[in-house]
Design a protein around this motif. Structure first.
Motif, PDB file in Angstrom:
ATOM      1  N   LEU A 165       0.831  -1.202   0.000  1.00  0.00           N
ATOM      2  CA  LEU A 165       0.000   0.000   0.000  1.00  0.00           C
ATOM      3  C   LEU A 165       0.867   1.254   0.000  1.00  0.00           C
ATOM      4  CD1 LEU A 165      -2.755   1.392   0.179  1.00  0.00           C
ATOM      5  CD2 LEU A 165      -2.600   1.174   2.670  1.00  0.00           C
ATOM      6  N   MET A 166       1.915   1.256   0.814  1.00  0.00           N
ATOM      7  CA  MET A 166       2.789   2.433   0.866  1.00  0.00           C
ATOM      8  C   MET A 166       3.512   2.643  -0.473  1.00  0.00           C
ATOM      9  SD  MET A 166       4.294   2.596   4.781  1.00  0.00           S
ATOM     10  CE  MET A 166       4.773   0.882   4.985  1.00  0.00           C
ATOM     11  N   ILE A 167       3.911   1.546  -1.104  1.00  0.00           N
ATOM     12  CA  ILE A 167       4.541   1.648  -2.432  1.00  0.00           C
ATOM     13  C   ILE A 167       3.541   2.194  -3.439  1.00  0.00           C
ATOM     14  CG2 ILE A 167       5.477   0.298  -4.361  1.00  0.00           C
ATOM     15  CD1 ILE A 167       6.714  -1.574  -2.190  1.00  0.00           C
ATOM     16  N   GLU A 168       2.303   1.699  -3.363  1.00  0.00           N
ATOM     17  CA  GLU A 168       1.261   2.156  -4.292  1.00  0.00           C
ATOM     18  C   GLU A 168       0.980   3.653  -4.105  1.00  0.00           C
ATOM     19  OE1 GLU A 168      -3.494   1.543  -5.311  1.00  0.00           O
ATOM     20  OE2 GLU A 168      -2.487   0.091  -4.005  1.00  0.00           O
ATOM     21  N   MET A 169       0.970   4.091  -2.843  1.00  0.00           N
ATOM     22  CA  MET A 169       0.707   5.506  -2.574  1.00  0.00           C
ATOM     23  C   MET A 169       1.818   6.381  -3.167  1.00  0.00           C
ATOM     24  SD  MET A 169      -2.171   5.664  -1.107  1.00  0.00           S
ATOM     25  CE  MET A 169      -2.101   7.412  -0.761  1.00  0.00           C
ATOM     26  N   THR A 170       3.057   5.928  -3.042  1.00  0.00           N
ATOM     27  CA  THR A 170       4.181   6.672  -3.621  1.00  0.00           C
ATOM     28  C   THR A 170       4.057   6.724  -5.142  1.00  0.00           C
ATOM     29  OG1 THR A 170       5.608   6.016  -1.774  1.00  0.00           O
ATOM     30  CG2 THR A 170       6.694   6.767  -3.783  1.00  0.00           C
ATOM     31  N   SER A 171       3.668   5.593  -5.731  1.00  0.00           N
ATOM     32  CA  SER A 171       3.512   5.542  -7.192  1.00  0.00           C
ATOM     33  C   SER A 171       2.368   6.439  -7.661  1.00  0.00           C
ATOM     34  CB  SER A 171       3.240   4.101  -7.644  1.00  0.00           C
ATOM     35  OG  SER A 171       4.321   3.263  -7.313  1.00  0.00           O
ATOM     36  N   THR A 172       1.279   6.443  -6.891  1.00  0.00           N
ATOM     37  CA  THR A 172       0.134   7.291  -7.237  1.00  0.00           C
ATOM     38  C   THR A 172       0.528   8.763  -7.161  1.00  0.00           C
ATOM     39  OG1 THR A 172      -1.395   5.634  -6.361  1.00  0.00           O
ATOM     40  CG2 THR A 172      -2.267   7.849  -6.671  1.00  0.00           C
ATOM     41  N   ALA A 173       1.296   9.117  -6.123  1.00  0.00           N
ATOM     42  CA  ALA A 173       1.777  10.495  -5.990  1.00  0.00           C
ATOM     43  C   ALA A 173       2.656  10.870  -7.186  1.00  0.00           C
ATOM     44  CB  ALA A 173       2.548  10.658  -4.691  1.00  0.00           C
ATOM     45  N   GLU A 174       3.497   9.936  -7.607  1.00  0.00           N
ATOM     46  CA  GLU A 174       4.371  10.189  -8.760  1.00  0.00           C
ATOM     47  C   GLU A 174       3.555  10.425 -10.020  1.00  0.00           C
ATOM     48  OE1 GLU A 174       8.053   8.030 -11.202  1.00  0.00           O
ATOM     49  OE2 GLU A 174       7.007   6.953  -9.592  1.00  0.00           O
ATOM     50  N   GLN A 211      11.965  11.331  -6.051  1.00  0.00           N
ATOM     51  CA  GLN A 211      11.655  10.101  -5.312  1.00  0.00           C
ATOM     52  C   GLN A 211      11.319  10.409  -3.849  1.00  0.00           C
ATOM     53  OE1 GLN A 211      14.829   7.228  -5.437  1.00  0.00           O
ATOM     54  NE2 GLN A 211      13.557   5.552  -4.706  1.00  0.00           N
ATOM     55  N   ASP A 212      12.125  11.289  -3.252  1.00  0.00           N
ATOM     56  CA  ASP A 212      11.891  11.669  -1.862  1.00  0.00           C
ATOM     57  C   ASP A 212      10.558  12.393  -1.711  1.00  0.00           C
ATOM     58  OD1 ASP A 212      12.786  12.162   0.960  1.00  0.00           O
ATOM     59  OD2 ASP A 212      12.730  14.245   0.281  1.00  0.00           O
ATOM     60  N   LEU A 213      10.279  13.283  -2.651  1.00  0.00           N
ATOM     61  CA  LEU A 213       9.039  14.053  -2.582  1.00  0.00           C
ATOM     62  C   LEU A 213       7.820  13.174  -2.830  1.00  0.00           C
ATOM     63  CD1 LEU A 213       7.838  16.798  -2.089  1.00  0.00           C
ATOM     64  CD2 LEU A 213       8.140  17.325  -4.515  1.00  0.00           C
ATOM     65  N   HIS A 214       7.916  12.250  -3.765  1.00  0.00           N
ATOM     66  CA  HIS A 214       6.794  11.341  -4.034  1.00  0.00           C
ATOM     67  C   HIS A 214       6.440  10.549  -2.778  1.00  0.00           C
ATOM     68  CE1 HIS A 214       8.073  11.337  -8.534  1.00  0.00           C
ATOM     69  NE2 HIS A 214       7.213  12.309  -8.276  1.00  0.00           N
ATOM     70  N   LYS A 215       7.469  10.114  -2.062  1.00  0.00           N
ATOM     71  CA  LYS A 215       7.217   9.351  -0.838  1.00  0.00           C
ATOM     72  C   LYS A 215       6.530  10.218   0.213  1.00  0.00           C
ATOM     73  CE  LYS A 215       9.438   6.432   2.648  1.00  0.00           C
ATOM     74  NZ  LYS A 215      10.703   5.887   3.182  1.00  0.00           N
ATOM     75  N   LYS A 216       7.020  11.457   0.379  1.00  0.00           N
ATOM     76  CA  LYS A 216       6.399  12.359   1.362  1.00  0.00           C
ATOM     77  C   LYS A 216       4.944  12.642   1.006  1.00  0.00           C
ATOM     78  CE  LYS A 216      10.527  14.813   3.005  1.00  0.00           C
ATOM     79  NZ  LYS A 216      11.306  16.066   2.952  1.00  0.00           N
ATOM     80  N   ILE A 217       4.686  12.861  -0.273  1.00  0.00           N
ATOM     81  CA  ILE A 217       3.314  13.164  -0.706  1.00  0.00           C
ATOM     82  C   ILE A 217       2.428  11.931  -0.561  1.00  0.00           C
ATOM     83  CG2 ILE A 217       1.865  13.806  -2.676  1.00  0.00           C
ATOM     84  CD1 ILE A 217       4.244  15.467  -3.723  1.00  0.00           C
ATOM     85  N   GLY A 218       2.926  10.778  -1.016  1.00  0.00           N
ATOM     86  CA  GLY A 218       2.133   9.548  -0.970  1.00  0.00           C
ATOM     87  C   GLY A 218       1.783   9.135   0.447  1.00  0.00           C
ATOM     88  N   LEU A 219       2.797   9.099   1.319  1.00  0.00           N
ATOM     89  CA  LEU A 219       2.539   8.710   2.710  1.00  0.00           C
ATOM     90  C   LEU A 219       1.735   9.778   3.438  1.00  0.00           C
ATOM     91  CD1 LEU A 219       5.842   6.998   3.912  1.00  0.00           C
ATOM     92  CD2 LEU A 219       3.709   5.951   3.184  1.00  0.00           C
ATOM     93  N   GLY A 220       1.988  11.049   3.106  1.00  0.00           N
ATOM     94  CA  GLY A 220       1.204  12.122   3.701  1.00  0.00           C
ATOM     95  C   GLY A 220      -0.263  11.997   3.327  1.00  0.00           C
ATOM     96  N   ALA A 221      -0.526  11.653   2.076  1.00  0.00           N
ATOM     97  CA  ALA A 221      -1.901  11.469   1.605  1.00  0.00           C
ATOM     98  C   ALA A 221      -2.582  10.325   2.352  1.00  0.00           C
ATOM     99  CB  ALA A 221      -1.903  11.194   0.108  1.00  0.00           C
ATOM    100  N   LEU A 222      -1.866   9.207   2.476  1.00  0.00           N
ATOM    101  CA  LEU A 222      -2.402   8.043   3.183  1.00  0.00           C
ATOM    102  C   LEU A 222      -2.715   8.378   4.639  1.00  0.00           C
ATOM    103  CD1 LEU A 222      -2.923   4.982   3.605  1.00  0.00           C
ATOM    104  CD2 LEU A 222      -0.452   4.712   3.937  1.00  0.00           C
TER     105      LEU A 222
END
Length: 591
Positions: free
Chosen positions: A408-417, A435-446
């Motif tokens: 799920l966390m990987i998917e959220m990062t990919s969705t943010a990207e 990559q760093d920003l996508h992770k922050k956005i994806g996990l932040g969204a989740l």
């Protein structure tokens, strides 16, 4: 003291002076946009203490408040609502008092105050963490951080369910079908590898059940007589007897799982101060059952089983010891709670983050601990939360249809990207920065999507809609924070001092929102609700964006106004960073 607290004191004082009546509380709300005022006293609830015309009571109180609070410059009464106008100087003085305070709103713990232990996660070592664990971890971690911010000393803990028949199912399936494979040989995280064998056990078990039914057994008989379940039960007995081979396998496979959990927790951004293991706690509580019998809290039936009769409390009878002398979950939980207070003598209360299917269990547990005479039992809270659903339907771990937390966390990062690329927001970024920003956005969204909802409510989680740069979402708030950082970077002048007397209405609205922050933290802590923090942040961001769209900041010609507006923007950003830290969410400096 906040303006609301000051007004409350004077309303109570005025009611006593005017009518010789004491009132316990005062109800407030924000003044509606179409009326003049900043804060409104709702008069209608006061009619239960003083009969009369609400408009006249409002007029009496309004005059008293203006005469006795210099910060209130005017008032008006609309039906049963007393609208009060707060002087600009109050908000300017307030802002000057908080601007340099980096931890504004946070309270330091008091010496000698009892600590609170917050339990969350508490997984089984036969499978990876899944979507349900995500909500559990995010809630527990956030509540712990909010309690700390409110001035409490907090210990974060979990109890790991590392024993029992479900653990033996994975172990047995690995022994029978694993061919010695390990996380290293397969490249799989240890918890995923072990989880695969939990699913494998269920597949083989179903095959054996079908075979026995075809041979004439009933379904119930087949479930009990299937060879693989009998083997698993025998393995559990061997574990309880300390069989060297079984215990060695148990330790090895659990070690794989713990390493996997550690990776997930790190990626999720949660941590713990101490760990408890069911293998160490499952025998706890039996001594207290004996003490409870002596006190009359428990009674023994003819078959030797021990029960607690809670019918007079509106509940039922609850078994605490089987007839063969073995403990049940309730016994373990009684013993574990008592052990925690022994281990950490400053603990005066506990918060259990567990799904709402266990509501009754905790109701019984807390009542039994009170009956056993433990004072701290009055400070126990079940942080009950609703299930998390997906558009695809319910998850079943035995069948391998759970939504894995890592995936799920990987998917959220990919969705943010994907969404970021569509919007073209990251032009000029290096691949590492992206990559760093996508992770922050994806996990932040989740995290924001999960935590903005009241814990008691069920959630339908849609990953795509959570990563939206508009509306009540994590990325929208992160984007506003990054926008403010851009303003600050462009402010190429000394903005350390400003002299402001009159405020623009949008500045005043923003200051009102900032003034609420300490109260929101306390209210959120008292209600164990990160949703209050999340939605406060959204309201703050909406207010800032209205301010940003209606006034010029860096383009303002008046130096004092420009300096003040940069300061105000910076304080809003600082507050966003603080609120998001309570939710476990990172904020990007650029976006």
């Amino acid at each position: 003291m906040s303006i609301q607290n000051l007004i409350e004191i004077k309303v109570k004082e005025g009611f006593l002076a005017l009518y010789n009546i004491e009132i316990p509380t005062v109800e407030f709300q924000g003044t509606r946009k179409e009326f003049e005022g900043d804060i409104t006293v709702v008069v209608f609830p006061l009619l239960r203490y003083k009969k009369g015309n609400p408009v006249q009571i409002g007029e009496d109180l309004g005059k008293y408040i203006v005469d006795n609070i210099t910060e209130i410059t005017n008032y008006n009464v609309v039906k049963g609502f007393l609208n009060l106008v707060v002087a600009d100087t109050f908000y300017v003085d307030f802002f000057n008092s908080i601007y340099a305070n980096a931890s504004y709103g946070f309270v330091s713990p008091q010496e000698n105050e009892k600590a609170i232990m917050v339990e969350y996660s508490s997984p089984n070592t036969n499978k990876p963490l899944h979507l349900g664990h995500v909500r559990n971890n995010l809630l527990g971690y956030s509540v712990a951080e909010i309690l700390k911010a409110s001035g409490k000393k907090v210990y974060k803990t979990q109890i790991i369910n590392d024993r029992g028949i479900h653990i033996c199912k994975s172990m047995l399936a690995w022994e029978k079908f694993g061919n010695g494979e390990t996380p290293e040989s397969t490249g799989l995280k240890g918890d995923k590898l072990v989880g695969n064998y939990y699913v494998k056990f269920d597949q083989e078990y179903k095959k054996e059940i079908s075979q026995l039914i075809s041979e004439g057994k009933t379904e119930e008989e087949a479930k009990k007589q299937a060879p693989i379940i009998i083997e698993a039960q025998q393995m559990l007995l061997k574990w309880e007897a300390g069989d060297e081979h079984v215990v060695s396998l148990w330790k090895e496979m659990n070690s794989w799982v713990y390493k996997g959990f550690d990776v997930t927790y790190k990626n999720m951004g949660v941590d713990f101060d101490m760990l408890y293991y069911e293998s160490n706690t499952y025998l706890l509580g039996k001594d207290f059952v004996a003490q409870g019998i002596e006190k009359g809290v428990f009674y023994k039936k003819e078959d030797g089983s021990v029960w607690c009769d809670l019918t007079e409390d509106g509940l039922d009878e609850k078994i605490v010891l089987r007839s063969d002398g073995t403990a049940v979950y309730m016994t373990q939980d009684i013993g574990t709670a008592i052990q925690r207070v022994k281990d950490y003598t400053d603990v005066g209360g506990m918060v259990y983050t567990v799904g709402n299917e266990q509501d009754y269990h905790f109701q019984v547990l807390f009542l039994i601990l009170k009956k056993l005479g433990f004072d701290w039992a009055n400070q126990l809270h079940h942080l009950s939360y609703g299930m998390v659903d997906l558009p695809s339907g319910k998850m079943k771990s035995r069948e391998g249809t759970v939504v894995d937390a890592d995936d799920l966390m990987i998917e959220m990062t990919s969705t943010a990207e994907e969404i970021s690329e569509e919007l073209g927001k990251l032009d000029g970024y290096s691949d590492v920065e992206k990559q760093d920003l996508h992770k922050k956005i994806g996990l932040g969204a989740l995290k924001y999507f999960v935590l903005k909802v009241d814990p008691k409510k069920r959630i339908l989680f849609d990953p795509k809609s959570s990563v939206d740069f508009q509306g009540n979402t994590g990325p929208f708030i992160q984007y506003t924070y990054a926008r403010i950082q851009s303003i600050i970077r462009k402010a190429d002048f000394d903005y350390s001092k400003a002299v402001i007397i009159e405020l623009h209405e949008k500045e005043k609205e923003l200051l009102k929102q900032l003034e609420l922050f300490p109260e929101i933290i306390q209210h959120s802590a008292a209600n164990y609700s990160p949703a209050l923090i999340a939605n406060y942040t959204y309201d703050l961001v909406k207010e800032f964006n209205s301010f940003y769209q209606n006034v010029s900041i860096l383009g303002e010609e008046d130096k004092n106004k420009k300096t003040f507006r940069v300061q105000l923007a910076k304080k809003v950003a600082d507050t966003i960073k603080l609120t998001f830290s309570l939710l476990g969410i990172e904020v990007p400096e650029r976006m």
